[in-house]
Design a protein around this motif. Sequence first.
Motif, PDB file in Angstrom:
ATOM      1  N   ALA A 335      57.267  41.848  39.245  1.00 13.22           N
ATOM      2  CA  ALA A 335      56.393  42.883  38.677  1.00 13.22           C
ATOM      3  C   ALA A 335      55.401  42.279  37.686  1.00 13.22           C
ATOM      4  N   SER A 336      55.871  41.291  36.890  1.00 14.84           N
ATOM      5  CA  SER A 336      54.968  40.627  35.942  1.00 14.84           C
ATOM      6  C   SER A 336      53.861  39.873  36.667  1.00 14.84           C
ATOM      7  N   LEU A 337      54.210  39.185  37.751  1.00 15.06           N
ATOM      8  CA  LEU A 337      53.192  38.473  38.526  1.00 15.06           C
ATOM      9  C   LEU A 337      52.204  39.447  39.168  1.00 15.06           C
ATOM     10  N   GLN A 338      52.701  40.575  39.663  1.00 18.18           N
ATOM     11  CA  GLN A 338      51.820  41.572  40.254  1.00 18.18           C
ATOM     12  C   GLN A 338      50.869  42.153  39.217  1.00 18.18           C
ATOM     13  N   ASP A 339      51.362  42.379  38.003  1.00 18.23           N
ATOM     14  CA  ASP A 339      50.492  42.873  36.940  1.00 18.23           C
ATOM     15  C   ASP A 339      49.394  41.862  36.617  1.00 18.23           C
ATOM     16  N   GLN A 340      49.752  40.580  36.584  1.00 14.80           N
ATOM     17  CA  GLN A 340      48.751  39.549  36.315  1.00 14.80           C
ATOM     18  C   GLN A 340      47.699  39.506  37.415  1.00 14.80           C
ATOM     19  N   LEU A 341      48.131  39.567  38.671  1.00 21.44           N
ATOM     20  CA  LEU A 341      47.180  39.552  39.780  1.00 21.44           C
ATOM     21  C   LEU A 341      46.291  40.790  39.756  1.00 21.44           C
ATOM     22  N   SER A 342      46.884  41.932  39.440  1.00 20.09           N
ATOM     23  CA  SER A 342      46.096  43.157  39.365  1.00 20.09           C
ATOM     24  C   SER A 342      45.064  43.078  38.245  1.00 20.09           C
ATOM     25  N   HIS A 343      45.468  42.496  37.107  1.00 18.79           N
ATOM     26  CA  HIS A 343      44.525  42.356  35.992  1.00 18.79           C
ATOM     27  C   HIS A 343      43.403  41.399  36.357  1.00 18.79           C
ATOM     28  N   GLN A 344      43.721  40.304  37.024  1.00 20.68           N
ATOM     29  CA  GLN A 344      42.692  39.356  37.415  1.00 20.68           C
ATOM     30  C   GLN A 344      41.721  39.948  38.424  1.00 20.68           C
ATOM     31  N   THR A 349      37.365  37.087  33.953  1.00 20.22           N
ATOM     32  CA  THR A 349      38.254  36.036  33.448  1.00 20.22           C
ATOM     33  C   THR A 349      37.782  35.469  32.113  1.00 20.22           C
ATOM     34  N   LEU A 350      36.486  35.492  31.839  1.00 17.24           N
ATOM     35  CA  LEU A 350      35.973  34.899  30.604  1.00 17.24           C
ATOM     36  C   LEU A 350      36.123  35.839  29.418  1.00 17.24           C
ATOM     37  N   THR A 351      35.636  37.060  29.561  1.00 19.77           N
ATOM     38  CA  THR A 351      35.594  37.992  28.432  1.00 19.77           C
ATOM     39  C   THR A 351      36.783  38.947  28.380  1.00 19.77           C
ATOM     40  N   ARG A 352      37.593  39.013  29.459  1.00 25.94           N
ATOM     41  CA  ARG A 352      38.731  39.934  29.567  1.00 25.94           C
ATOM     42  C   ARG A 352      38.283  41.395  29.639  1.00 25.94           C
ATOM     43  N   LEU A 353      37.004  41.608  29.880  1.00 22.77           N
ATOM     44  CA  LEU A 353      36.514  42.973  30.044  1.00 22.77           C
ATOM     45  C   LEU A 353      36.704  43.409  31.495  1.00 22.77           C
ATOM     46  N   ALA A 354      36.502  44.705  31.725  1.00 22.18           N
ATOM     47  CA  ALA A 354      36.524  45.208  33.094  1.00 22.18           C
ATOM     48  C   ALA A 354      35.411  44.550  33.899  1.00 22.18           C
ATOM     49  N   ASN A 355      35.683  44.281  35.184  1.00 23.93           N
ATOM     50  CA  ASN A 355      34.644  43.711  36.036  1.00 23.93           C
ATOM     51  C   ASN A 355      33.901  44.834  36.755  1.00 23.93           C
ATOM     52  N   ARG A 356      33.019  44.442  37.671  1.00 21.03           N
ATOM     53  CA  ARG A 356      32.183  45.437  38.338  1.00 21.03           C
ATOM     54  C   ARG A 356      33.023  46.410  39.177  1.00 21.03           C
ATOM     55  N   ALA A 357      34.066  45.899  39.847  1.00 18.32           N
ATOM     56  CA  ALA A 357      34.881  46.767  40.695  1.00 18.32           C
ATOM     57  C   ALA A 357      35.586  47.845  39.874  1.00 18.32           C
ATOM     58  N   LEU A 358      36.219  47.448  38.777  1.00 16.30           N
ATOM     59  CA  LEU A 358      36.918  48.421  37.943  1.00 16.30           C
ATOM     60  C   LEU A 358      35.934  49.369  37.277  1.00 16.30           C
ATOM     61  N   PHE A 359      34.787  48.824  36.844  1.00 21.06           N
ATOM     62  CA  PHE A 359      33.791  49.681  36.214  1.00 21.06           C
ATOM     63  C   PHE A 359      33.288  50.744  37.189  1.00 21.06           C
ATOM     64  N   ASP A 416      36.244  55.087  26.268  1.00 23.13           N
ATOM     65  CA  ASP A 416      35.048  54.472  26.845  1.00 23.13           C
ATOM     66  C   ASP A 416      35.413  53.131  27.491  1.00 23.13           C
ATOM     67  N   THR A 417      34.500  52.588  28.280  1.00 22.14           N
ATOM     68  CA  THR A 417      34.761  51.353  29.018  1.00 22.14           C
ATOM     69  C   THR A 417      33.610  50.385  28.822  1.00 22.14           C
ATOM     70  N   VAL A 418      33.959  49.131  28.481  1.00 19.83           N
ATOM     71  CA  VAL A 418      32.984  48.039  28.432  1.00 19.83           C
ATOM     72  C   VAL A 418      33.291  47.108  29.597  1.00 19.83           C
ATOM     73  N   ALA A 419      32.262  46.708  30.323  1.00 16.93           N
ATOM     74  CA  ALA A 419      32.443  45.845  31.484  1.00 16.93           C
ATOM     75  C   ALA A 419      31.376  44.762  31.482  1.00 16.93           C
ATOM     76  N   ARG A 420      31.747  43.630  32.025  1.00 20.09           N
ATOM     77  CA  ARG A 420      30.760  42.579  32.292  1.00 20.09           C
ATOM     78  C   ARG A 420      30.477  42.599  33.782  1.00 20.09           C
ATOM     79  N   LEU A 421      29.246  42.908  34.128  1.00 15.75           N
ATOM     80  CA  LEU A 421      28.884  43.047  35.525  1.00 15.75           C
ATOM     81  C   LEU A 421      28.526  41.723  36.157  1.00 15.75           C
TER      82      LEU A 421
END
Length: 594
Positions: A335-344, A349-359, A416-421
Amino acid sequence: MTGGLRGPAAPPYTLPGRVRARATMWGLGALSLFSIGWFLLGLVHPPAWPIVAWIPVVVSVPVAALACARVSRSAALPAAARSFWRRLSVSMAVLSAGLANGVYDVFTVPGVSLRYTGPLTMVLYLGALLITIWALLGLPIGQRSRRALLTLGLDAGVVMLAAGLFAWHLMLRVAPDVAAATGSSWSTLVVVALCFLEVLTAVKLLLTGAGPLHRGVLAALGMSVVAGAASSALAPFLHAKPYLATTHLGIPLIAFFTGLAVERQLRVSAEPAAAPRRRRRPFSLLPYVAIAATDVLLVISAQESGPELRVIAAGTIAITALVVLRQIVAFYDNASLQDQLSHQATHDTLTRLANRALFTERAEGALTETAGRGVALALIDLDDFKTVNDRLGHAVGDALLVAVADRLSACIRRGDTVARLGGDEFAVLLRDVTAAEADQITERIITTLGTPVAADGHELLVQASIGLVDGVAGMDASELLRRADVAMYTAKERGKSRYVRYAQDMDTRAVEHARLGAELRQALTAGELFLLYQPVVALPGGELSGVEALVRWRHPEHGLVSPAEFIPVAERTGMIVEVGAWVLREACRQMAAW
């Protein structure tokens, strides 16, 4: 064939329907309390009027059947849920018929006790149980992969095998007492069937989920099965009190919990769907409960054997416990590995912000929400970020992006959500916000970014151009981003380091810029660009020290196009590199010719 015989589905239940269901539930609760009180009173001394105990029994079940029939006609429920409630209403009706026949036998057949169960009554009881099992099995389990179905089958097999062991133990140990207490050997079959139904309900709830039913609804139905099985298990302990029947206690409780399930079904169907809660435990607990119960059964059985079998039983239980613990540790590791993969997969990866897909996913969700005051998007592009990378290196540029991400995160509100596109482009999604509040937050972002940033040992001044747009009904995430992008480039054209709110006329200007960009690309190959040379003189004598090359565009239809129009277009489309290379080659050629 049968679909045409049914009447049209009733409209969704409104407040009066829910009030009726709640009143039914409280009425069934009152009958259950009366039955419990009468049963407890019978433990003290025999009742003077035995027929009183049967009144809640014969009244509560038809009421519960009617409640199930009403909810089965609600158009607010999916077809699978309506089918389930329809079958359950039939089951309760068959049970009601069995109870009525049982009461008739008790008071008309000479020489029988209050616990007597005739053949017809037993058939009706078993028929009600089979219809209930049919209703439960008819609930869909949703789309699952083959691996998930295999896991589900293994877990269900563990639970059902444990239930079979307990049923076998019950048949050996308790069957004679139940038969003696009820006057029929078929009563043991009813108890076993109730236990099987209880296990089936638990498997359906904990392994496959509630399907079209709310989990609270299925939990209430599960409690009705538990109440029936628990009350039936009391029969051997009432052998000395033949005037008491567990039917008087269990049946009203079954009807009450059924009415509670109906009330919950109407309540959740009238409320908006809540966001699914994240499952904290990465495995189902039910198979391990079945293993623990089987171990307890093994301990009880081993007590009657010799010491050798006891040691073997203890060792078997210990080995099973260790294997279970090892498996649980593996579950949490996975479950921990799945959470890491889901987060990635959903974060930069650089800023830890939401990416374009999540945004995009969150923007789509925000735009479809009907509650709240509004949605706004601020698209942020750092001015002259390429210069930082070129002069100071990518390490400094990455440190600057991380610092900007932290500052943007500090400017927003909860929800609110901050993302790096991508690159130096960020987006801020504002939920439940007015236009004035969106302006205030955007101004705060510009002020915060205007403070010098310490990046890898360098003090850098960050400026940003921001496009602000409000979400409107019918808009999707791509359109929201497009409008914000148009407003952001308008901010760059107006001098950078500012924000511009989107307006409809900006689309016309964007279309014009796109057309101008396409024509500029053709102008490079068609020879429409030319250079003008402005002398550079030295003071005070005025001697010629050089010339400045100025690019001009002679459009075949519009004549001379001002550099103030096509240079920003070239910068925006990336053609400024090609135009600059052409200018350099042409100036060098001209210098060689001179």
